[in-house]
Write an enzyme that holds these catalytic residues in place. Structure first.
Site, PDB file in Angstrom:
ATOM      1  N   SER A 104      30.997  35.575  35.748  1.00 33.25           N
ATOM      2  CA  SER A 104      30.647  34.373  36.506  1.00 33.25           C
ATOM      3  C   SER A 104      31.186  34.530  37.916  1.00 33.25           C
ATOM      4  O   SER A 104      32.100  35.324  38.163  1.00 33.25           O
ATOM      5  CB  SER A 104      31.274  33.135  35.850  1.00 33.25           C
ATOM      6  OG  SER A 104      31.190  31.998  36.687  1.00 33.25           O
TER       7      SER A 104
ATOM      8  N   TYR B 209      38.729  28.572  32.857  1.00 31.88           N
ATOM      9  CA  TYR B 209      37.506  29.370  32.903  1.00 31.88           C
ATOM     10  C   TYR B 209      37.675  30.537  33.874  1.00 31.88           C
ATOM     11  O   TYR B 209      37.254  31.665  33.582  1.00 31.88           O
ATOM     12  CB  TYR B 209      36.341  28.478  33.330  1.00 31.88           C
ATOM     13  CG  TYR B 209      34.982  29.114  33.213  1.00 31.88           C
ATOM     14  CD1 TYR B 209      34.473  29.510  31.984  1.00 31.88           C
ATOM     15  CD2 TYR B 209      34.179  29.299  34.350  1.00 31.88           C
ATOM     16  CE1 TYR B 209      33.213  30.075  31.872  1.00 31.88           C
ATOM     17  CE2 TYR B 209      32.919  29.861  34.248  1.00 31.88           C
ATOM     18  CZ  TYR B 209      32.437  30.249  33.009  1.00 31.88           C
ATOM     19  OH  TYR B 209      31.188  30.805  32.911  1.00 31.88           O
TER      20      TYR B 209
END
Length: 239
Positions: A148, A161
């Site tokens: 990501s 995250y």
């Protein structure tokens, strides 16, 4: 059963990025195994992929498994090999998002995100690598870990995250160097917002038109397949 020319295993293959990647690989002629937790969704995804490619029932193999379980990686790879006999491409697409203030994360949430986003990626690479090495002389075996932009950029509210995805990027970069000269490529794809349910948190300020599509990430995976293993980049940022 005769062995296909190329075969791929995609985790998180029943929806989102994983489903799009699996579809692109099927369209390219790969025999594909998709992995997911929900048997019904997985079967529906496999039927859809087979129908879109004009293939019959059973053309896309399914393995029901929870990647958060440590034993899932070896079991899933073994099931894939049992069906197709070879492994050329591993795509780690299963992912879990957590957002919110740092102190809001429970121990359970911390464990789940790190298990799914980071540990599973490492374990699937470890389980798949012996089979990827076997096809290195005749093809271009490839590991793609879906990371990501949060693995490249720190943002408040996404500390957990970011920890997981920074870990994926760092792990892939080290693996990329370790496999240099062996004929096995390894790349972490780092997309920005992608129009999947995981991006629902951003829909109040980000339009769908401003987001990447799952097919954009799938296209990047396909482009990586055309690059000789020794030239595959350690990471690819998409925005």
């Amino acid at each position: 059963m005769s062995s296909p020319k190329h075969a791929a295993l995609v985790t998180g293959g029943s929806s989102g990025i994983g489903l799009a990647v699996a579809g692109a690989l099927v369209a390219r002629g790969h025999a594909v195994t998709i992995l997911g937790r929900d048997e019904g969704r997985l079967r529906h995804a496999a039927d859809r992929l087979g129908a879109e490619a004009g293939l019959g029932d059973g053309a896309v193999h399914t393995v029901v498994a929870d990647v958060a379980q440590p034993a899932a990686a070896h079991a899933a790879v073994a099931a894939h090999i049992g069906r197709w006999g070879r492994l050329d491409v591993l795509v780690n697409s299963a992912g879990l998002l957590a957002a919110g203030p740092f102190e809001s994360y429970s121990t359970t949430t911390i464990t789940e995100v790190l298990e799914v986003d980071l540990r599973a990626t490492i374990l699937f690479c470890q389980a798949a690598l012996p089979y990827l090495r076997k096809v290195a002389r005749e093809g271009r075996p490839l590991i793609v870990n879906i990371a990501s932009i949060s693995g490249k950029r720190a943002d408040p509210g996404f500390s957990l995250y970011c920890a997981a995805k920074f870990g994926v990027v760092g792990f892939t970069a080290a693996l990329h160097q370790e496999l240099a000269g062996e004929g096995v490529g390894a790349c972490a794809i780092c997309p920005g917002l992608v129009d999947t349910p995981m991006a629902d948190w951003a829909r109040s300020w980000a339009s769908r038109a401003s987001m990447l599509r799952p097919e954009d990430i799938a296209g990047a995976v396909i482009r990586l397949l055309d690059i000789p293993a020794g030239q595959v980049p350690a990471e690819l940022v998409l925005s």
